[in-house]
Design a protein around this motif. Sequence first.
Motif, PDB file in Angstrom:
ATOM      1  N   PRO A  15       0.725  -1.104  -0.012  1.00 28.53           N
ATOM      2  CA  PRO A  15      -0.099  -0.208   0.066  1.00 28.53           C
ATOM      3  C   PRO A  15       0.996   1.124  -0.064  1.00 28.53           C
ATOM      4  CG  PRO A  15      -0.570  -1.266   1.790  1.00 28.53           C
ATOM      5  CD  PRO A  15       0.698  -1.985   1.260  1.00 28.53           C
ATOM      6  N   SER A  16       0.236   2.493  -0.543  1.00 24.89           N
ATOM      7  CA  SER A  16       1.284   3.524  -0.634  1.00 24.89           C
ATOM      8  C   SER A  16       1.653   3.917   0.568  1.00 24.89           C
ATOM      9  CB  SER A  16       0.477   4.595  -1.524  1.00 24.89           C
ATOM     10  OG  SER A  16       1.040   5.995  -1.251  1.00 24.89           O
ATOM     11  N   ALA A  17       3.105   3.981   0.766  1.00 23.40           N
ATOM     12  CA  ALA A  17       3.645   4.286   2.043  1.00 23.40           C
ATOM     13  C   ALA A  17       3.472   5.951   2.166  1.00 23.40           C
ATOM     14  CB  ALA A  17       5.134   4.112   1.872  1.00 23.40           C
ATOM     15  N   MET A  18       3.315   6.387   1.105  1.00 24.67           N
ATOM     16  CA  MET A  18       3.220   8.119   1.377  1.00 24.67           C
ATOM     17  C   MET A  18       1.765   8.482   1.804  1.00 24.67           C
ATOM     18  SD  MET A  18       4.717   9.761  -2.133  1.00 24.67           S
ATOM     19  CE  MET A  18       3.397   9.497  -2.996  1.00 24.67           C
ATOM     20  N   ARG A  19       0.744   7.782   1.315  1.00 23.28           N
ATOM     21  CA  ARG A  19      -0.663   7.734   1.846  1.00 23.28           C
ATOM     22  C   ARG A  19      -0.545   7.441   3.284  1.00 23.28           C
ATOM     23  NH1 ARG A  19      -4.160  10.586  -1.307  1.00 23.28           N
ATOM     24  NH2 ARG A  19      -3.257  10.639  -3.125  1.00 23.28           N
ATOM     25  N   LYS A  20      -0.245   6.241   3.549  1.00 19.80           N
ATOM     26  CA  LYS A  20      -0.251   5.815   5.096  1.00 19.80           C
ATOM     27  C   LYS A  20       0.668   6.886   5.839  1.00 19.80           C
ATOM     28  CE  LYS A  20       0.714   2.065   8.140  1.00 19.80           C
ATOM     29  NZ  LYS A  20       1.028   2.961   9.305  1.00 19.80           N
ATOM     30  N   PHE A  21       1.839   7.478   5.754  1.00 19.07           N
ATOM     31  CA  PHE A  21       2.557   8.016   6.536  1.00 19.07           C
ATOM     32  C   PHE A  21       1.443   9.547   6.467  1.00 19.07           C
ATOM     33  CE2 PHE A  21       5.707  11.928   7.045  1.00 19.07           C
ATOM     34  CZ  PHE A  21       5.595  11.752   8.156  1.00 19.07           C
ATOM     35  N   ASP A  22       1.117  10.023   5.579  1.00 16.14           N
ATOM     36  CA  ASP A  22       0.198  11.220   5.654  1.00 16.14           C
ATOM     37  C   ASP A  22      -0.964  11.147   6.464  1.00 16.14           C
ATOM     38  OD1 ASP A  22      -0.779  13.934   4.183  1.00 16.14           O
ATOM     39  OD2 ASP A  22      -2.500  12.722   3.921  1.00 16.14           O
ATOM     40  N   HIS A  23      -1.678   9.862   6.299  1.00 23.10           N
ATOM     41  CA  HIS A  23      -2.734   9.517   6.958  1.00 23.10           C
ATOM     42  C   HIS A  23      -2.466   9.475   8.727  1.00 23.10           C
ATOM     43  CE1 HIS A  23      -6.750   7.505   8.073  1.00 23.10           C
ATOM     44  NE2 HIS A  23      -6.131   6.809   8.659  1.00 23.10           N
ATOM     45  N   ASP A  24      -1.315   8.787   9.080  1.00 23.54           N
ATOM     46  CA  ASP A  24      -0.792   8.670  10.372  1.00 23.54           C
ATOM     47  C   ASP A  24      -0.647   9.884  10.992  1.00 23.54           C
ATOM     48  OD1 ASP A  24      -0.960   5.965   9.923  1.00 23.54           O
ATOM     49  OD2 ASP A  24       1.162   5.542   9.749  1.00 23.54           O
ATOM     50  N   HIS A 345       5.664  19.150  14.339  1.00 22.80           N
ATOM     51  CA  HIS A 345       4.133  19.216  13.909  1.00 22.80           C
ATOM     52  C   HIS A 345       4.234  19.694  12.422  1.00 22.80           C
ATOM     53  CE1 HIS A 345       2.997  18.415  17.916  1.00 22.80           C
ATOM     54  NE2 HIS A 345       3.970  19.639  18.394  1.00 22.80           N
ATOM     55  N   ILE A 346       5.129  19.261  11.559  1.00 23.04           N
ATOM     56  CA  ILE A 346       5.146  19.591  10.286  1.00 23.04           C
ATOM     57  C   ILE A 346       5.406  18.319   9.544  1.00 23.04           C
ATOM     58  CG2 ILE A 346       6.799  20.659   8.378  1.00 23.04           C
ATOM     59  CD1 ILE A 346       5.395  22.703  10.281  1.00 23.04           C
ATOM     60  N   GLY A 347       4.755  18.013   8.520  1.00 23.27           N
ATOM     61  CA  GLY A 347       4.650  16.840   7.588  1.00 23.27           C
ATOM     62  C   GLY A 347       5.535  17.200   6.292  1.00 23.27           C
ATOM     63  N   LEU A 348       6.471  16.550   5.936  1.00 21.97           N
ATOM     64  CA  LEU A 348       7.052  16.309   4.653  1.00 21.97           C
ATOM     65  C   LEU A 348       7.158  14.763   4.235  1.00 21.97           C
ATOM     66  CD1 LEU A 348      10.258  18.669   5.039  1.00 21.97           C
ATOM     67  CD2 LEU A 348       7.914  19.252   4.629  1.00 21.97           C
TER      68      LEU A 348
END
Length: 391
Positions: A15-24, A345-348
């Motif tokens: 599953p997309s690791a990017m989507r998961k990280f963004d979701h988490d 608290h910043i997401g990259l």
Amino acid sequence: MELNEINPYVLKVMPSAMRKFDHDISVDPKIIKLTLGEPNFNVPDHIKQAAIDAINDNKSHYPYYWGYQELRDAASKYYRDKFGYDYPADQIVVTVGATEAVAVTVKTLFKPGDAVIIPTPAYPLYDASTTLNELNTLLVDTSDDDFILTPAKVQKAIDDHPDLNVKGLILTDPNNPTGVAYSKEQIAALAPVLKKNGIWVISDEIYGELTYGQKHYSISEYLPDQTIIINGLSKSHAMTGYRLGFIFGPSGFVDEIAKVHQFTVTAAASIVQYAAIEALEHGQDDSKPMLQEYEKRRDFVAKEMTEAGFDVVHPGGAFYVFAKIPVGLHMDSWAFVKTLAKEYHIGLMPGDPFGDNEYVRISYAASDEALAAAMKAVKQLVADHSVEPTK
Ligand SMILES: Cc1ncc(COP(=O)(O)O)c(C=O)c1O
């Protein structure tokens, strides 16, 4: 039933690791995210109105699977005027976003076992698509050539794998995640080696309209018989959720791709196709105000990241800065983004899912305030966590 008895190629795709990280990280109420490739602009009003009118006018029936004639005529003219594409409507298929366009093109052009070159870092969709279609994926690292694929690298990939039938290349210009945009000379230089080796190019030009101070050149000009162009309205008109893309390619081959498209999705949604006609017939300048904003933000982010000790390759297009983490931090891309999210608290986005674990991707399709807060946090992280001097 055993899960391991289903198609093993599906099991191979994560599953997309990017989507998961963004979701988490979204559970943090204080998080400011510069993660996904999502413009922070709204769909222009005249396009929204066309969608509303289409609903009210009961444009609710199955469209022809290639897409409405009017839309394909509009696409033929729009992209000829913008980039010099040379495709009449009967060489254009309307798809459900660029994503479906890539998926059905890969499915159509290649046989299981064929090999496809993907220059890295790359948008993760490509590797998933080649894997799902039982292809061999040849990842070619471009980081030592300023993220430009050179003819020599293409030839080397072929020569290094005499056992493989190398049949395709997926090129992204301008690039996600690096933001690099090829010059005319760099694009033209690739054509002879691809022609000589009979390699199809799937040319993902979804960011073609988003270039800064330089024009976009399509490899289709040099290799018309071997190029399938992928484009769409997600980025140029901030229409990501509408899901509207295009395929342009040589007659005969496009007809075969259209079949796969029909039996996968039937057609792009009727309402969205009417909105797209409006975008192409009257929205030629819609991206201009967005571009002006993006360019200012790009300059700001590139300057701030450089000041913070990151190496930044010049982003000529798209809306990403790809920055190399200072060695003094002793962090790979996951450690960096997790620390930044947890403590500041910043997401990259980590570079790892794109194929380069030493980099992070910043999407600057975000507000000035969000970018300022992110840059401040990055500098603070470097100050707090550097084990050695960063330069
Ligand atoms: C290079 C590239 N191709 C394709 C896509 C997907 O486009 P669409 O939303 O039209 O499916 C993206 C989205 O981020 C992208 O970056």
